[in-house]
Design a protein around this motif. Structure first.
Motif, PDB file in Angstrom:
ATOM      1  N   MET A 113       0.829  -1.209   0.000  1.00 53.50           N
ATOM      2  CA  MET A 113       0.000   0.000   0.000  1.00 53.50           C
ATOM      3  C   MET A 113       0.863   1.258   0.000  1.00 53.50           C
ATOM      4  O   MET A 113       0.510   2.262  -0.628  1.00 53.50           O
ATOM      5  N   LEU A 114       1.975   1.224   0.706  1.00 50.07           N
ATOM      6  CA  LEU A 114       2.849   2.397   0.764  1.00 50.07           C
ATOM      7  C   LEU A 114       3.440   2.692  -0.610  1.00 50.07           C
ATOM      8  O   LEU A 114       3.505   3.850  -1.030  1.00 50.07           O
ATOM      9  N   VAL A 115       3.864   1.639  -1.310  1.00 51.56           N
ATOM     10  CA  VAL A 115       4.419   1.814  -2.649  1.00 51.56           C
ATOM     11  C   VAL A 115       3.358   2.382  -3.593  1.00 51.56           C
ATOM     12  O   VAL A 115       3.619   3.326  -4.357  1.00 51.56           O
ATOM     13  N   VAL A 116       2.161   1.811  -3.555  1.00 53.90           N
ATOM     14  CA  VAL A 116       1.066   2.273  -4.417  1.00 53.90           C
ATOM     15  C   VAL A 116       0.770   3.741  -4.159  1.00 53.90           C
ATOM     16  O   VAL A 116       0.594   4.539  -5.092  1.00 53.90           O
ATOM     17  N   ASN A 117       0.725   4.138  -2.886  1.00 52.76           N
ATOM     18  CA  ASN A 117       0.435   5.525  -2.539  1.00 52.76           C
ATOM     19  C   ASN A 117       1.469   6.487  -3.111  1.00 52.76           C
ATOM     20  O   ASN A 117       1.120   7.545  -3.644  1.00 52.76           O
ATOM     21  N   VAL A 118       2.733   6.146  -3.004  1.00 51.93           N
ATOM     22  CA  VAL A 118       3.788   7.014  -3.530  1.00 51.93           C
ATOM     23  C   VAL A 118       3.693   7.091  -5.052  1.00 51.93           C
ATOM     24  O   VAL A 118       3.738   8.186  -5.638  1.00 51.93           O
ATOM     25  N   LEU A 119       3.556   5.951  -5.710  1.00 52.59           N
ATOM     26  CA  LEU A 119       3.525   5.932  -7.177  1.00 52.59           C
ATOM     27  C   LEU A 119       2.319   6.695  -7.725  1.00 52.59           C
ATOM     28  O   LEU A 119       2.425   7.394  -8.741  1.00 52.59           O
ATOM     29  N   GLU A 120       1.181   6.600  -7.062  1.00 53.64           N
ATOM     30  CA  GLU A 120      -0.015   7.325  -7.524  1.00 53.64           C
ATOM     31  C   GLU A 120       0.197   8.832  -7.444  1.00 53.64           C
ATOM     32  O   GLU A 120      -0.207   9.577  -8.342  1.00 53.64           O
ATOM     33  N   ARG A 121       0.840   9.298  -6.377  1.00 54.74           N
ATOM     34  CA  ARG A 121       1.037  10.729  -6.181  1.00 54.74           C
ATOM     35  C   ARG A 121       2.219  11.266  -6.986  1.00 54.74           C
ATOM     36  O   ARG A 121       2.338  12.480  -7.177  1.00 54.74           O
ATOM     37  N   ALA A 122       3.074  10.369  -7.457  1.00 50.44           N
ATOM     38  CA  ALA A 122       4.239  10.794  -8.242  1.00 50.44           C
ATOM     39  C   ALA A 122       4.016  10.657  -9.744  1.00 50.44           C
ATOM     40  O   ALA A 122       4.898  11.018 -10.529  1.00 50.44           O
ATOM     41  N   LYS A 123       2.862  10.168 -10.135  1.00 51.62           N
ATOM     42  CA  LYS A 123       2.599   9.887 -11.547  1.00 51.62           C
ATOM     43  C   LYS A 123       2.766  11.148 -12.401  1.00 51.62           C
ATOM     44  O   LYS A 123       2.243  12.217 -12.083  1.00 51.62           O
ATOM     45  N   GLY A 124       3.542  11.012 -13.467  1.00 51.48           N
ATOM     46  CA  GLY A 124       3.735  12.109 -14.398  1.00 51.48           C
ATOM     47  C   GLY A 124       4.721  13.157 -13.955  1.00 51.48           C
ATOM     48  O   GLY A 124       4.966  14.130 -14.678  1.00 51.48           O
ATOM     49  N   THR A 126       8.653  14.353 -12.497  1.00 49.82           N
ATOM     50  CA  THR A 126      10.057  13.970 -12.623  1.00 49.82           C
ATOM     51  C   THR A 126      10.879  14.654 -11.540  1.00 49.82           C
ATOM     52  O   THR A 126      10.444  15.641 -10.930  1.00 49.82           O
ATOM     53  N   GLY A 127      12.074  14.124 -11.326  1.00 49.57           N
ATOM     54  CA  GLY A 127      13.002  14.745 -10.386  1.00 49.57           C
ATOM     55  C   GLY A 127      12.578  14.664  -8.937  1.00 49.57           C
ATOM     56  O   GLY A 127      13.013  15.479  -8.113  1.00 49.57           O
ATOM     57  N   LEU A 128      11.732  13.701  -8.585  1.00 42.77           N
ATOM     58  CA  LEU A 128      11.254  13.578  -7.208  1.00 42.77           C
ATOM     59  C   LEU A 128      12.243  12.786  -6.358  1.00 42.77           C
ATOM     60  O   LEU A 128      12.975  11.920  -6.848  1.00 42.77           O
ATOM     61  N   ASN A 129      12.231  13.086  -5.059  1.00 38.76           N
ATOM     62  CA  ASN A 129      13.120  12.423  -4.114  1.00 38.76           C
ATOM     63  C   ASN A 129      12.305  11.764  -3.006  1.00 38.76           C
ATOM     64  O   ASN A 129      11.367  12.367  -2.466  1.00 38.76           O
ATOM     65  N   VAL A 130      12.672  10.528  -2.686  1.00 43.87           N
ATOM     66  CA  VAL A 130      11.959   9.736  -1.688  1.00 43.87           C
ATOM     67  C   VAL A 130      12.934   9.304  -0.603  1.00 43.87           C
ATOM     68  O   VAL A 130      14.078   8.926  -0.880  1.00 43.87           O
ATOM     69  N   GLY A 136      15.054  -2.099   5.692  1.00 44.02           N
ATOM     70  CA  GLY A 136      15.074  -3.556   5.805  1.00 44.02           C
ATOM     71  C   GLY A 136      15.605  -4.209   4.547  1.00 44.02           C
ATOM     72  O   GLY A 136      16.726  -3.961   4.110  1.00 44.02           O
ATOM     73  N   SER A 137      14.776  -5.047   3.915  1.00 44.95           N
ATOM     74  CA  SER A 137      15.170  -5.725   2.677  1.00 44.95           C
ATOM     75  C   SER A 137      15.265  -4.781   1.489  1.00 44.95           C
ATOM     76  O   SER A 137      15.742  -5.168   0.423  1.00 44.95           O
ATOM     77  N   GLY A 138      14.784  -3.546   1.670  1.00 36.43           N
ATOM     78  CA  GLY A 138      14.762  -2.588   0.567  1.00 36.43           C
ATOM     79  C   GLY A 138      13.532  -2.729  -0.300  1.00 36.43           C
ATOM     80  O   GLY A 138      13.452  -2.108  -1.368  1.00 36.43           O
ATOM     81  N   CYS A 139      12.544  -3.500   0.144  1.00 35.56           N
ATOM     82  CA  CYS A 139      11.400  -3.795  -0.730  1.00 35.56           C
ATOM     83  C   CYS A 139      10.638  -2.533  -1.143  1.00 35.56           C
ATOM     84  O   CYS A 139      10.209  -2.419  -2.295  1.00 35.56           O
ATOM     85  N   ILE A 140      10.472  -1.580  -0.224  1.00 36.91           N
ATOM     86  CA  ILE A 140       9.746  -0.352  -0.566  1.00 36.91           C
ATOM     87  C   ILE A 140      10.587   0.501  -1.516  1.00 36.91           C
ATOM     88  O   ILE A 140      10.123   0.930  -2.579  1.00 36.91           O
ATOM     89  N   ALA A 141      11.827   0.763  -1.130  1.00 33.14           N
ATOM     90  CA  ALA A 141      12.705   1.619  -1.929  1.00 33.14           C
ATOM     91  C   ALA A 141      12.913   1.068  -3.338  1.00 33.14           C
ATOM     92  O   ALA A 141      12.807   1.794  -4.335  1.00 33.14           O
ATOM     93  N   VAL A 142      13.193  -0.220  -3.428  1.00 32.40           N
ATOM     94  CA  VAL A 142      13.463  -0.832  -4.735  1.00 32.40           C
ATOM     95  C   VAL A 142      12.203  -0.864  -5.595  1.00 32.40           C
ATOM     96  O   VAL A 142      12.247  -0.574  -6.795  1.00 32.40           O
ATOM     97  N   SER A 143      11.060  -1.179  -4.981  1.00 35.11           N
ATOM     98  CA  SER A 143       9.809  -1.237  -5.754  1.00 35.11           C
ATOM     99  C   SER A 143       9.438   0.132  -6.308  1.00 35.11           C
ATOM    100  O   SER A 143       8.968   0.249  -7.450  1.00 35.11           O
ATOM    101  N   ILE A 144       9.638   1.179  -5.509  1.00 35.95           N
ATOM    102  CA  ILE A 144       9.351   2.527  -5.989  1.00 35.95           C
ATOM    103  C   ILE A 144      10.284   2.892  -7.142  1.00 35.95           C
ATOM    104  O   ILE A 144       9.841   3.359  -8.198  1.00 35.95           O
ATOM    105  N   ALA A 145      11.576   2.669  -6.955  1.00 36.40           N
ATOM    106  CA  ALA A 145      12.539   3.018  -7.997  1.00 36.40           C
ATOM    107  C   ALA A 145      12.316   2.201  -9.272  1.00 36.40           C
ATOM    108  O   ALA A 145      12.441   2.724 -10.385  1.00 36.40           O
ATOM    109  N   ALA A 146      11.966   0.938  -9.121  1.00 35.21           N
ATOM    110  CA  ALA A 146      11.775   0.069 -10.282  1.00 35.21           C
ATOM    111  C   ALA A 146      10.539   0.446 -11.086  1.00 35.21           C
ATOM    112  O   ALA A 146      10.460   0.159 -12.282  1.00 35.21           O
ATOM    113  N   ASN A 147       9.578   1.093 -10.435  1.00 33.85           N
ATOM    114  CA  ASN A 147       8.321   1.424 -11.107  1.00 33.85           C
ATOM    115  C   ASN A 147       8.174   2.907 -11.437  1.00 33.85           C
ATOM    116  O   ASN A 147       7.147   3.313 -11.978  1.00 33.85           O
TER     117      ASN A 147
END
Length: 296
Positions: A113-124, A126-130, A136-147
């Motif tokens: 849900m956290l990843v979805v929330n960030v990606l929805e608000r960042a859609k379109g 550029t140049g955003l910083n998170v 932890g495993s990096g699952c949130i950070a990596v998923s955001i960057a990958a998408n």
């Protein structure tokens, strides 16, 4: 002269994929597994070094002696509540495979849900910083960057061993050039007072008195430092919320995962710290799992 009856020979047990799946499913169910069939399939796919879906076309295939030995060890360990993700060394999150070890919390679907929330608000944009706190495993950070190819991420964790896992996951998914990993407690390593468009975190939020109520595999095997946060489970959340405005750009977002019973307290902390548009979001089970607010 009467003919002698032939001596009967013992019938060799044939352990096919189907048979071992059925046996293991029944056994793990009796040992208390919440998802015995899924556990069995994941473990057997790991033992046979194949994709789980391939098992469905291999039902009559016999296991080799080596595969049976590996499977036997995995099942014995699972029966003692060792998490499947640690046994096979990975967990899927946001459709990506993440390495996991006992040094990191196992990624869970509700955290997506956290990843979805960030990606929805960042859609379109550029140049955003998170900033991902407690990566932890990096699952949130990596998923955001990958998408989001135009997103730069800073990922912080207090555990150097967790950061090693997160770095490997970022390399695995080809986003290591857009994620900076820092060791420290929450905002501590950000000495330059950098600011971000999003701060996101799945922090420790389990009350210490609730440790005994957690499932055995969580209680005995996952890192307590990534789970427990004081008497009400709010110790880390309170520090994070109060310090966040100083590291957010104007109109920047703070998004955190919580336990549902903490919602009222967390919303109050957001409001007291000056966040606007504070909202809660429920997970698929109907429990409040995410709180978000915007810096005014």
């Amino acid at each position: 002269m009467t003919a002698e009856k032939p001596t009967s020979q013992p019938v060799e047990e044939v352990w096919t994929v189907k048979r071992i799946l059925d046996w293991t499913t029944d056994y793990l169910a009796r040992q208390g597994s919440a998802a015995p069939r899924l556990d069995s399939e994941i473990l057997l796919a790991h033992a046979r070094q194949c994709q789980r879906i391939e098992l469905y076309t291999q039902y009559e295939s016999r296991l080799t002696d080596g595969e049976r030995a590996i499977m036997r060890d995995l099942v014995q360990r699972r029966a003692k509540a060792e998490p499947v993700a640690y046994l096979v060394g990975f967990r899927e999150f946001f459709s990506l495979a993440f390495e996991v070890t006992p040094d990191v919390l196992i990624p869970r679907p509700e955290t997506e849900m956290l990843v979805v929330n960030v990606l929805e608000r960042a859609k379109g944009q550029t140049g955003l910083n998170v900033l991902d706190l407690g990566t932890g495993s990096g699952c949130i950070a990596v998923s955001i960057a990958a998408n989001h190819p135009n997103m730069n991420v800073v990922a912080v964790d207090i555990s150097p061993r967790a950061l090693d896992v997160a770095r490997r996951n970022s390399e695995r998914h080809g986003v290591d050039d857009r994620i900076q990993f820092l060791e420290g407690d929450l905002f501590e390593p950000l000495t330059s007072k950098r600011t971000f468009d999003f701060i996101v975190s799945n922090p420790p939020y389990v009350a210490e008195g609730d440790l005994g109520t957690l499932p055995e595999d969580v209680r005995l095997h996952e890192p307590h430092s990534a789970l427990l946060a004081g008497g009400k489970g709010l110790d880390v959340l309170q520090r994070l919320i109060h310090q966040a405005p100083g590291f957010l750009n104007p109109s920047g977002w703070l998004l955190v995962e919580i336990a549902s019973e903490q919602a009222q307290d967390v919303v109050s902390e957001f409001a007291a710290t000056g966040f606007s548009g504070v909202e809660c979001e429920k997970d698929l089970s109907g429990q409040i799992r995410c709180v978000r607010g915007r810096k005014t």
